[in-house]
Design an enzyme around this catalytic site. Structure first.
Site, mmCIF file in Angstrom:
data_model
loop_
_atom_site.group_PDB
_atom_site.id
_atom_site.type_symbol
_atom_site.label_atom_id
_atom_site.label_comp_id
_atom_site.label_asym_id
_atom_site.label_seq_id
_atom_site.Cartn_x
_atom_site.Cartn_y
_atom_site.Cartn_z
ATOM 1 C CD GLU A 136 -2.848 1.341 0.211
ATOM 2 O OE1 GLU A 136 -3.300 2.477 -0.043
ATOM 3 O OE2 GLU A 136 -3.231 0.324 -0.405
ATOM 4 C CE1 TYR A 161 8.628 1.521 -6.291
ATOM 5 C CE2 TYR A 161 6.942 2.758 -7.454
ATOM 6 C CZ TYR A 161 7.584 2.416 -6.281
ATOM 7 O OH TYR A 161 7.162 2.965 -5.105
#
Length: 169
Positions: free
Chosen positions: A91, A139
Site C-alpha cells: 500500500e 520501479y
C-alpha cells in the site's frame, strides 16, 4: 522487537508493534505531503492501532538506519483467483528524502519480494501515481512492469454509502 539484518550494515528492518503507531502516522503524513495529498489523510493513531494491531488488517515494516527510523512499508495480503494463491499488496512505501539514493527502498522492496516467496505468495504488487516519474523509473529498474491494461476503480465516501444502501431490502 527482532531486527532483520540487511546487506547494508547500518540498515535494519523490523516489524512494527503498537508502540510505533505515532511513527507510522508521521510517515503516512510525510508521504501524503510528498504526494500532494495531505488533505486526504484522515487516519488517526486510534484508527491505525485498531486496524493494524487489533484487527491485524495490514503489516508494517520499519526501516532503521543507524538505529533511527528512516522509512516504512505497509502491506497486506490479497488473493489471485487466477493463480489460486495469495499475493502481497504494498500500500505504501516511504523513505525519508535525506535517505533516498542510498539503497534503502531497493533493499526494502527486495525484502518484501523475499517475504512474498517465503509466504508462498504468487505476486508482489503496488500502485504508483502517474506523475511520480522518479518512482516509476526506480520501479522499472527493479524489473517491475506497469499494468497499463488495468484501471483502478475506487468507491469511497458518499458513493460507498450509496452503493451499500442498494443491498438493503
Amino acid at each position: 522487537m527482532e531486527s532483520i539484518a540487511t546487506p547494508l550494515t547500518q540498515l535494519k528492518f523490523r516489524f512494527a508493534d503498537v508502540n510505533d503507531v505515532p511513527l507510522i502516522l508521521g510517515f503516512i503524513k510525510e508521504l501524503a505531503e510528498y504526494e500532494k495529498m495531505s488533505n486526504e489523510v484522515v487516519a488517526t493513531e486510534e484508527v491505525l492501532r485498531n486496524s493494524l494491531f487489533e484487527r491485524k488488517m495490514a503489516e508494517v515494516i520499519i526501516a532503521e538506519y543507524n538505529q533511527k527510523p528512516v522509512g516504512f512499508a505497509l502491506f497486506f495480503h490479497n488473493f489471485s483467483t487466477f493463480l489460486g494463491r495469495p499475493g502481497i499488496y504494498l500500500e505504501d512505501l516511504y523513505i525519508k528524502p535525506e535517505m533516498r539514493g542510498k539503497g534503502v527502498g531497493k533493499i526494502l522492496l527486495a525484502y518484501l519480494a523475499q517475504l512474498t516467496l517465503e509466504r508462498n505468495c504468487g505476486r508482489l504488487e503496488w500502485s504508483c501515481l502517474d506523475w511520480n516519474e522518479p518512482s516509476i523509473h526506480f520501479y522499472r529498474n527493479l524489473g517491475a512492469a506497469p499494468m497499463d491494461e488495468w484501471t483502478v476503480f475506487r468507491v469511497t465516501d458518499q458513493a460507498l454509502d450509496n452503493l451499500a444502501k442498494q443491498f438493503l431490502p
